[in-house]
Design an enzyme around this catalytic site. Structure first.
Site, short mmCIF file in Angstrom:
data_model
loop_
_atom_site.label_atom_id
_atom_site.label_comp_id
_atom_site.label_asym_id
_atom_site.label_seq_id
_atom_site.Cartn_x
_atom_site.Cartn_y
_atom_site.Cartn_z
N SER A 61 5.20 7.01 3.24
CA SER A 61 4.18 8.05 3.43
C SER A 61 2.88 7.47 3.98
O SER A 61 2.09 8.19 4.59
CB SER A 61 3.90 8.78 2.11
OG SER A 61 3.48 7.87 1.10
N HIS A 106 0.83 -1.21 0.00
CA HIS A 106 0.00 0.00 0.00
C HIS A 106 0.86 1.26 0.00
O HIS A 106 0.45 2.29 -0.54
CB HIS A 106 -0.93 0.01 1.22
CG HIS A 106 -2.17 -0.81 1.02
ND1 HIS A 106 -3.43 -0.30 1.22
CD2 HIS A 106 -2.34 -2.08 0.63
CE1 HIS A 106 -4.33 -1.25 0.95
NE2 HIS A 106 -3.69 -2.34 0.61
N ASP A 107 2.05 1.19 0.58
CA ASP A 107 2.95 2.34 0.55
C ASP A 107 3.53 2.53 -0.85
O ASP A 107 3.37 3.59 -1.46
CB ASP A 107 4.08 2.13 1.55
CG ASP A 107 5.02 3.33 1.61
OD1 ASP A 107 4.53 4.47 1.71
OD2 ASP A 107 6.25 3.13 1.53
N GLY A 138 4.99 5.78 -4.06
CA GLY A 138 6.32 5.21 -4.08
C GLY A 138 6.72 4.75 -2.70
O GLY A 138 6.06 5.04 -1.70
N ASP A 173 3.37 -19.87 1.18
CA ASP A 173 3.60 -21.01 0.31
C ASP A 173 2.84 -20.81 -0.99
O ASP A 173 2.32 -19.71 -1.24
CB ASP A 173 3.19 -22.32 1.01
CG ASP A 173 1.76 -22.26 1.55
OD1 ASP A 173 0.94 -21.50 0.99
OD2 ASP A 173 1.46 -22.98 2.53
N PRO A 223 -5.70 -1.12 -6.45
CA PRO A 223 -6.56 -2.12 -7.10
C PRO A 223 -7.60 -2.64 -6.12
O PRO A 223 -7.38 -2.67 -4.91
CB PRO A 223 -5.58 -3.22 -7.51
CG PRO A 223 -4.41 -3.05 -6.59
CD PRO A 223 -4.31 -1.58 -6.30
N ASP A 246 8.13 5.28 0.16
CA ASP A 246 8.68 6.37 0.97
C ASP A 246 8.07 6.44 2.36
O ASP A 246 8.23 7.44 3.06
CB ASP A 246 8.48 7.71 0.25
CG ASP A 246 7.01 8.09 0.10
OD1 ASP A 246 6.13 7.26 0.41
OD2 ASP A 246 6.73 9.23 -0.35
#
Length: 311
Positions: free
Chosen positions: A76, A66-67, A72, A239, A163, A74
Site C-alpha cells: 500500500s 515502511h510498507d 501490513g 555487515d 518509529p 500489502d
C-alpha cells in the site's frame, strides 16, 4: 514541496504494469507452477537497479519496512491517490527515496514481461523479494522469502505511524511489539541501518549535546550539515559494522545509540558486533516474521496490474 512534486512526477512517469491468484498460506514455493523463474528475474532486475544507483538497496529495504509496519505487507506504500491522500505523502514517508520505488516497479515490469507470469505476481511479493535481494547483493544473508501475499487497495496518509529517530528503547519495543515482534527482532531489524544515510535534520540535535556520542564523531558530523551522513562507516555493505559503531558511540540516530546505552539491549548489540553470523541469522528470521504482518488474501486484496494504483 519541490521534493514532493518531483517524487510524484517521477512515479507517474515510470509507466504502467499488471496482476489474479488463489489465496494460500505463505510459502517459499508459492509461485513454483505460476511463475517458476520469479526469483531469478527479480534478482536480476534488482542487480541492475543497484548498478544504476548506490541508493537502490537501502531505499528498497526501507520501503519494505515502511510498507509492512503501517498497513501490513500489502504494497500500500506504493499507491498514489489522485487526491494526494496516500501513505507516501505522509511526512514520515517523505524521506523514502525514489530509487526504492523504481527498483520495485522495474522488477514488476521484468516479471510481467514473461507471459507466463504477467499479472500473476503481487507487488507485495515483489517488494519482499527485492528487499531480500537488496540485502544479499550488498553482502548480507540470502534467506528464503515466504510468498503468496495479495496487494491492498487502500492507502491513506493518516494510517502512517512509524518509529522516530528520537525513540528510546521502551518506545521502540512498544512499536515493534504492536507488530508482533520481539526486542531481539527489533534490534536485528535496526541493523538494516548498516546501509544508507540520514539527512542532517535527523541527527543534528544530538551533535555536541548527547553525551552518548563520541566527541570525534560529533566533530565529524558538524561538517555534514546541511546535508547528510551515513548510518554506519560501511554504508554500501550489509555487515555488522553498525553494531560495532554503536559500541564506540558512533550511532547516527538517537534510536540507534539507545540500543547500546540501555543495558537491557546492550548484550544483543555486543553479540551482533562480535558475531556477524548471529546478526545475519537473526536478521533473516526477523525479516521473515515482519513479512507476515497484515498479509492479505484474495478475500481482502488483489494483484495490482500497476503497483501505483488499485485495479
Amino acid at each position: 514541496m519541490r521534493r514532493l512534486q518531483f517524487l510524484a512526477a517521477f512515479l507517474l512517469a515510470l509507466g504502467a504494469l499488471s496482476p489474479p491468484m488463489v489465496a494460500a498460506q505463505l510459502r517459499p514455493d508459492y509461485y513454483k507452477n505460476i511463475c517458476p523463474n520469479l526469483e531469478s528475474v527479480v534478482r536480476g532486475s534488482v542487480r541492475r537497479s543497484m548498478a544504476q544507483s548506490p541508493a537502490a538497496a537501502p531505499a528498497t529495504l526501507r520501503l519494505f519496512f515502511h510498507d509492512c509496519a503501517v498497513k501490513g505487507c500489502d504494497a500500500s506504500i506504493m499507491i498514489m491517490n489522485p487526491n494526494g491522500d496516500d501513505e507516501w505523502r505522509n511526512p514520515d514517508d517523505q524521506t523514502l527515496k525514489p530509487e526504492g520505488f523504481y527498483t520495485v516497479i522495474s522488477a514488476k515490469a521484468a516479471v510481467d514481461s514473461d507471459p507466463q507470469c504477467r499479472n500473476k505476481v503481487s507487488c507485495a511479493d515483489i517488494l519482499a523479494l527485492a528487499a531480500r535481494d537488496s540485502v544479499f547483493l550488498s553482502g548480507g544473508p540470502d534467506y528464503q522469502v515466504e510468498l503468496g501475499r495479495y496487494d491492498g487497495r487502500v492507502s491513506t496518509r493518516a494510517s502512517v505511524v512509524l518509529p522516530h529517530g528520537t525513540f528510546n528503547l521502551d518506545q521502540l519495543n512498544g512499536f515493534f511489539s504492536s507488530l508482533g515482534l520481539s526486542q531481539t527482532d527489533m534490534i536485528a531489524l535496526s541493523g538494516g541501518h548498516t546501509l544508507g544515510a540520514a539527512s542532517c535534520g535527523f541527527f543534528q540535535y544530538r551533535v555536541g549535546t548527547d553525551p552518548a556520542m563520541d566527541p570525534a564523531f560529533a566533530a565529524q558530523l558538524r561538517g555534514s550539515c546541511p546535508g547528510f551522513a551515513f548510518l554506519d562507516s560501511t554504508p554500501l555493505r550489509f555487515d555488522n559494522v553498525y553494531y560495532r559503531d554503536l559500541r564506540g558511540g558512533k550511532g547516527l540516530l538517537g534510536s540507534d545509540q539507545a540500543l547500546y546505552t540501555d543495558a537491557r539491549s546492550r548484550g544483543t548489540v555486543e553479540r551482533y558486533a562480535a558475531d556477524q553470523g548471529a546478526f545475519f541469522r537473526d536478521f533473516a528470521a526477523a525479516m521473515t516474521r515482519l513479512g507476515r504482518v497484515g498479509v492479505r488474501t484474495a478475500a481482502d486484496g488483489e494483484i495490482r496490474r500497476d503497483c501505483r494504483f488499485p485495479n
